[in-house]
Design a protein around this motif. Structure first.
Motif, PDB file in Angstrom:
ATOM      1  N   MET A   1      38.237  33.870  34.062  1.00 10.12           N
ATOM      2  CA  MET A   1      39.204  34.948  34.101  1.00 10.12           C
ATOM      3  C   MET A   1      40.557  34.405  34.557  1.00 10.12           C
ATOM      4  SD  MET A   1      37.503  37.518  32.977  1.00 10.12           S
ATOM      5  CE  MET A   1      38.334  39.049  33.386  1.00 10.12           C
ATOM      6  N   ASN A   2      41.621  34.986  34.040  1.00 10.34           N
ATOM      7  CA  ASN A   2      42.974  34.481  34.254  1.00 10.34           C
ATOM      8  C   ASN A   2      43.460  34.808  35.672  1.00 10.34           C
ATOM      9  OD1 ASN A   2      45.572  33.585  34.018  1.00 10.34           O
ATOM     10  ND2 ASN A   2      46.165  34.972  32.366  1.00 10.34           N
ATOM     11  N   THR A   3      43.295  33.853  36.583  1.00  2.95           N
ATOM     12  CA  THR A   3      43.688  34.053  37.975  1.00  2.95           C
ATOM     13  C   THR A   3      44.227  32.769  38.571  1.00  2.95           C
ATOM     14  OG1 THR A   3      41.477  33.483  38.768  1.00  2.95           O
ATOM     15  CG2 THR A   3      41.906  35.802  38.369  1.00  2.95           C
ATOM     16  N   GLY A   4      45.055  32.927  39.583  1.00  2.00           N
ATOM     17  CA  GLY A   4      45.573  31.786  40.313  1.00  2.00           C
ATOM     18  C   GLY A   4      46.451  32.242  41.465  1.00  2.00           C
ATOM     19  N   ASN A   5      46.247  31.668  42.639  1.00  2.00           N
ATOM     20  CA  ASN A   5      47.018  32.024  43.825  1.00  2.00           C
ATOM     21  C   ASN A   5      47.983  30.894  44.160  1.00  2.00           C
ATOM     22  OD1 ASN A   5      48.037  32.764  46.286  1.00  2.00           O
ATOM     23  ND2 ASN A   5      46.095  32.602  47.398  1.00  2.00           N
TER      24      ASN A   5
ATOM     25  N   PRO B   1      41.062  45.396  38.191  1.00  2.00           N
ATOM     26  CA  PRO B   1      39.632  45.656  38.345  1.00  2.00           C
ATOM     27  C   PRO B   1      38.760  44.686  37.560  1.00  2.00           C
ATOM     28  CG  PRO B   1      40.485  47.038  36.614  1.00  2.00           C
ATOM     29  CD  PRO B   1      41.611  46.115  37.022  1.00  2.00           C
ATOM     30  N   ARG B   2      39.178  43.446  37.426  1.00  2.00           N
ATOM     31  CA  ARG B   2      38.435  42.480  36.613  1.00  2.00           C
ATOM     32  C   ARG B   2      37.339  41.802  37.417  1.00  2.00           C
ATOM     33  NH1 ARG B   2      41.587  41.870  31.766  1.00  2.00           N
ATOM     34  NH2 ARG B   2      43.358  43.276  31.984  1.00  2.00           N
ATOM     35  N   THR B   3      36.562  40.957  36.769  1.00  2.00           N
ATOM     36  CA  THR B   3      35.385  40.392  37.427  1.00  2.00           C
ATOM     37  C   THR B   3      35.155  38.955  36.984  1.00  2.00           C
ATOM     38  OG1 THR B   3      32.995  40.605  37.713  1.00  2.00           O
ATOM     39  CG2 THR B   3      33.876  41.308  35.609  1.00  2.00           C
ATOM     40  N   ASP B   4      34.523  38.178  37.864  1.00  2.00           N
ATOM     41  CA  ASP B   4      34.130  36.802  37.544  1.00  2.00           C
ATOM     42  C   ASP B   4      32.674  36.700  37.087  1.00  2.00           C
ATOM     43  OD1 ASP B   4      36.324  35.097  37.909  1.00  2.00           O
ATOM     44  OD2 ASP B   4      36.154  35.222  40.085  1.00  2.00           O
ATOM     45  N   LEU B   5      32.006  37.832  36.927  1.00  2.00           N
ATOM     46  CA  LEU B   5      30.570  37.826  36.653  1.00  2.00           C
ATOM     47  C   LEU B   5      30.195  37.028  35.416  1.00  2.00           C
ATOM     48  CD1 LEU B   5      29.493  41.497  37.459  1.00  2.00           C
ATOM     49  CD2 LEU B   5      28.835  39.427  38.704  1.00  2.00           C
ATOM     50  N   TYR B   6      31.096  36.966  34.430  1.00  2.00           N
ATOM     51  CA  TYR B   6      30.750  36.333  33.162  1.00  2.00           C
ATOM     52  C   TYR B   6      31.541  35.046  32.920  1.00  2.00           C
ATOM     53  CZ  TYR B   6      28.901  40.977  32.961  1.00  2.00           C
ATOM     54  OH  TYR B   6      28.245  42.139  33.292  1.00  2.00           O
TER      55      TYR B   6
ATOM     56  N   PHE C   1      35.503  39.811  30.353  1.00  2.00           N
ATOM     57  CA  PHE C   1      35.096  38.470  29.949  1.00  2.00           C
ATOM     58  C   PHE C   1      36.305  37.540  29.881  1.00  2.00           C
ATOM     59  CE2 PHE C   1      31.767  41.228  28.523  1.00  2.00           C
ATOM     60  CZ  PHE C   1      30.598  40.479  28.634  1.00  2.00           C
ATOM     61  N   PRO C   2      36.138  36.257  30.198  1.00  2.00           N
ATOM     62  CA  PRO C   2      37.256  35.314  30.131  1.00  2.00           C
ATOM     63  C   PRO C   2      37.911  35.314  28.756  1.00  2.00           C
ATOM     64  CG  PRO C   2      35.422  34.317  31.294  1.00  2.00           C
ATOM     65  CD  PRO C   2      34.912  35.606  30.719  1.00  2.00           C
ATOM     66  N   GLU C   3      39.202  35.541  28.734  1.00  2.00           N
ATOM     67  CA  GLU C   3      39.924  35.691  27.476  1.00  2.00           C
ATOM     68  C   GLU C   3      39.781  34.469  26.577  1.00  2.00           C
ATOM     69  OE1 GLU C   3      44.428  34.364  28.649  1.00  2.00           O
ATOM     70  OE2 GLU C   3      43.736  36.300  29.418  1.00  2.00           O
ATOM     71  N   HIS C   4      39.705  34.748  25.281  1.00  2.00           N
ATOM     72  CA  HIS C   4      39.616  33.706  24.257  1.00  2.00           C
ATOM     73  C   HIS C   4      38.398  32.805  24.411  1.00  2.00           C
ATOM     74  CE1 HIS C   4      43.315  34.975  22.539  1.00  2.00           C
ATOM     75  NE2 HIS C   4      44.027  34.668  23.587  1.00  2.00           N
ATOM     76  N   SER C   5      37.368  33.331  25.030  1.00  2.00           N
ATOM     77  CA  SER C   5      36.096  32.597  25.086  1.00  2.00           C
ATOM     78  C   SER C   5      35.155  33.146  24.017  1.00  2.00           C
ATOM     79  CB  SER C   5      35.445  32.743  26.465  1.00  2.00           C
ATOM     80  OG  SER C   5      35.048  34.090  26.700  1.00  2.00           O
ATOM     81  N   LYS C   6      34.169  32.351  23.666  1.00  2.00           N
ATOM     82  CA  LYS C   6      33.153  32.796  22.712  1.00  2.00           C
ATOM     83  C   LYS C   6      32.515  34.091  23.194  1.00  2.00           C
ATOM     84  CE  LYS C   6      28.667  31.224  20.826  1.00  2.00           C
ATOM     85  NZ  LYS C   6      27.748  32.041  21.666  1.00  2.00           N
ATOM     86  N   GLU C   7      32.228  34.163  24.476  1.00  2.00           N
ATOM     87  CA  GLU C   7      31.573  35.334  25.040  1.00  2.00           C
ATOM     88  C   GLU C   7      32.479  36.563  24.986  1.00  2.00           C
ATOM     89  OE1 GLU C   7      29.628  31.694  26.135  1.00  2.00           O
ATOM     90  OE2 GLU C   7      31.723  32.296  26.320  1.00  2.00           O
ATOM     91  N   SER C   8      33.754  36.371  25.175  1.00  2.00           N
ATOM     92  CA  SER C   8      34.707  37.486  25.097  1.00  2.00           C
ATOM     93  C   SER C   8      34.803  38.009  23.674  1.00  2.00           C
ATOM     94  CB  SER C   8      36.086  37.024  25.576  1.00  2.00           C
ATOM     95  OG  SER C   8      37.009  38.093  25.619  1.00  2.00           O
ATOM     96  N   TYR C   9      34.811  37.120  22.711  1.00  2.00           N
ATOM     97  CA  TYR C   9      34.866  37.519  21.308  1.00  2.00           C
ATOM     98  C   TYR C   9      33.589  38.269  20.904  1.00  2.00           C
ATOM     99  CZ  TYR C   9      38.852  34.307  20.776  1.00  2.00           C
ATOM    100  OH  TYR C   9      40.065  33.668  20.878  1.00  2.00           O
ATOM    101  N   GLU C  10      32.450  37.766  21.342  1.00  2.00           N
ATOM    102  CA  GLU C  10      31.196  38.434  21.016  1.00  2.00           C
ATOM    103  C   GLU C  10      31.145  39.834  21.629  1.00  2.00           C
ATOM    104  OE1 GLU C  10      28.243  34.564  20.488  1.00  2.00           O
ATOM    105  OE2 GLU C  10      28.480  35.489  22.470  1.00  2.00           O
ATOM    106  N   ALA C  11      31.636  39.960  22.857  1.00  2.00           N
ATOM    107  CA  ALA C  11      31.664  41.269  23.509  1.00  2.00           C
ATOM    108  C   ALA C  11      32.588  42.231  22.765  1.00  2.00           C
ATOM    109  CB  ALA C  11      32.108  41.126  24.962  1.00  2.00           C
ATOM    110  N   ALA C  12      33.708  41.725  22.251  1.00  2.00           N
ATOM    111  CA  ALA C  12      34.624  42.569  21.479  1.00  2.00           C
ATOM    112  C   ALA C  12      33.943  43.107  20.231  1.00  2.00           C
ATOM    113  CB  ALA C  12      35.875  41.778  21.106  1.00  2.00           C
TER     114      ALA C  12
ATOM    115  N   ALA D   1      41.083  34.363  43.174  1.00  2.00           N
ATOM    116  CA  ALA D   1      42.186  35.326  43.246  1.00  2.00           C
ATOM    117  C   ALA D   1      42.022  36.403  42.184  1.00  2.00           C
ATOM    118  CB  ALA D   1      43.520  34.590  43.058  1.00  2.00           C
ATOM    119  N   MET D   2      40.794  36.873  41.999  1.00  2.00           N
ATOM    120  CA  MET D   2      40.505  37.825  40.927  1.00  2.00           C
ATOM    121  C   MET D   2      41.270  39.135  41.100  1.00  2.00           C
ATOM    122  SD  MET D   2      39.097  38.625  38.179  1.00  2.00           S
ATOM    123  CE  MET D   2      38.405  36.989  38.083  1.00  2.00           C
ATOM    124  N   PRO D   3      42.090  39.510  40.102  1.00  2.00           N
ATOM    125  CA  PRO D   3      42.829  40.772  40.207  1.00  2.00           C
ATOM    126  C   PRO D   3      41.934  41.976  39.927  1.00  2.00           C
ATOM    127  CG  PRO D   3      43.273  39.743  38.100  1.00  2.00           C
ATOM    128  CD  PRO D   3      42.404  38.776  38.879  1.00  2.00           C
TER     129      PRO D   3
END
Length: 427
Positions: A188-192, A208-213, A99-110, A204-206
């Motif tokens: 998600m933390n990415t950039g080319n 084994p992470r994902t953009d699904l969320y 999940f995208p770091e420091h997002s509401k959704e990431s916190y809920e998943a944690a 530029a998703m590294p």
């Protein structure tokens, strides 16, 4: 692992959308269960009598991948237990593996995967409002800012007159107001940096992470994160991030910044025992100890070590910390372990020195490496020769818990630490 790939692929997709729980009517009693030393009781790790935590398939995948051992057998036997959250499991930026770091959704998943403590990295906006971001100047990689008109406000916007328009791009929270920040979506933390278009830059998703969320991930102010954590019934570990702008920032001093972070917990009625403030800046920690002693007594000094060459200085510094009132240190995983002559993972000199001085230890960051078959990379640099499969995640975790005696472990996927802690009855 080939024997379960097809089934797991299906289960993983289902589980990420509809997380499952491992449920059993009773817990297994084990005479070899791990008991924490008395010096660690103040960490208040405990199971909460709430509905079972949803761990999904990953912990058991890691256990299945372990080399045969008594530890593997023990962990396998816990598969049918009911799991509860534990303070031993700390959500690093939430659940940033998926999940995208420091997002509401990431916190809920944690919280859903058992983290008893969750982290908000704290920085500030142009109007000096505290927000949750890992770095003051990471908006170009952690949000959709480059797809919005706010890109024009970036400290260093893309230069499309250049052959590499994104080589020096930089977008900071201090470039925009809170109101503007709240219009962004976390990703998600990415950039080319070699991209020619915004789309190429963001795609530029590294592994084994994902953009699904990432589609609708919500950015939060620090105050909003506090209210969310209260609703999730978790403890909080804010990290005061080093400013990327010159301080004072329009009259906003470093001391005022450190104080404002604590003030927001006080304003929200959060008890100091439920907050573990962190900083890599020793002066920040000392400020809290002096000016907010109830919060400062469990402030965490983060050790800034890049390589093994930094260990001697860090070890020498340890002896100076207790007299300053520091009680908890947090080095990276690799700083706490080394290998013996038999290539077994054992506590490092840093770990032994910290324990001898009566310092408690928290460490970072499990589940932040790529596949471990080639040694695990930066987070495993002192034990690379002993790492050859993803199951070694659990082996390292076992040494950290039983031999080093850490208070807790930051993880990008808290379910892994939650599973281990529950299985070993770490409360």
């Amino acid at each position: 692992m080939h024997r379960i790939q097809i089934a797991v692929g299906t289960v993983l997709i289902i589980t990420l959308l509809f997380p499952i729980s491992f449920v059993s009517a009773t817990k297994n009693d084990n005479k070899d269960q791990f008991e924490h030393p008395a010096s660690m009781k103040h960490s208040a790790r405990r199971y909460i009598n709430k509905p079972s935590i949803q761990l999904g398939p990953r912990p058991l995948l890691l256990v299945d991948d372990m080399d045969d051992s008594a530890l593997k057998k023990k962990l396998q036997q816990c598969a049918n237990e009911t799991f509860y959250k534990t303070d031993f499991s700390i959500g690093h930026r939430g659940a940033a593996l998926q999940f995208p770091e420091h997002s509401k959704e990431s916190y809920e998943a944690a919280a859903q995967t058992g983290a008893g403590i969750i982290e908000c990295d704290v920085t500030f906006t142009k109007d000096k409002v505290l927000v949750c971001r890992h770095s003051q100047c990471d908006l170009h990689t952690t949000t959709n800012i480059l797809t919005t008109t706010l890109a024009n406000k970036c400290s260093s916007p893309p230069d499309f007159s250049s052959d590499r328009p994104f080589a020096n791009v930089q977008c900071c929270t201090s470039d925009i107001t809170l109101a503007e920040f709240k219009t962004l979506k976390a990703k998600m933390n990415t950039g080319n940096p070699n991209a020619n278009t915004v789309k190429e830059y963001l795609n530029a998703m590294p592994h084994p992470r994902t953009d699904l969320y990432s589609a609708n991930a919500t950015v939060l102010s620090h105050a909003e994160s506090i209210e969310l954590f209260k609703r999730l019934n978790v403890k909080m570990t804010p990290e005061l991030k080093a400013p990327s702008v010159e301080m004072p920032f329009h009259g906003f001093t470093q001391q005022a910044y450190a104080q404002k972070m604590i003030d927001e917990y006080k304003a929200a009625g959060v008890k100091p025992k439920n907050v573990y403030p962190q900083s890599f800046n020793l002066d920040d920690v000392l400020y809290w100890i002096t000016n907010e002693p109830e919060f400062g007594k469990q402030a965490i000094f983060l050790e800034n070590m890049d390589s093994v060459a930094d260990l001697p200085e860090a070890i020498a510094r340890l002896s100076t910390l207790p007299d300053k009132g520091i009680k908890i240190v947090a080095p990276p995983l690799w700083g706490l372990v080394t290998l013996n002559e038999s290539n077994q993972i054992i506590p490092s000199k840093y770990a032994e020195t910290a324990k001898a001085l009566g310092l408690d230890i928290i460490t970072w960051t499990l589940e932040r490496s790529r596949l471990l078959k080639n040694g695990g990379g930066w987070y495993y640099q002192t034990i690379t020769e002993a790492i050859n499969n993803d199951g070694d995640t659990m082996t390292l975790l076992d040494v950290l818990a039983k031999e080093v005696g850490v208070l807790g472990v930051f993880s990008d996927w808290p379910a892994t630490v939650t599973y281990y802690a529950n299985c070993m009855k770490i409360r």
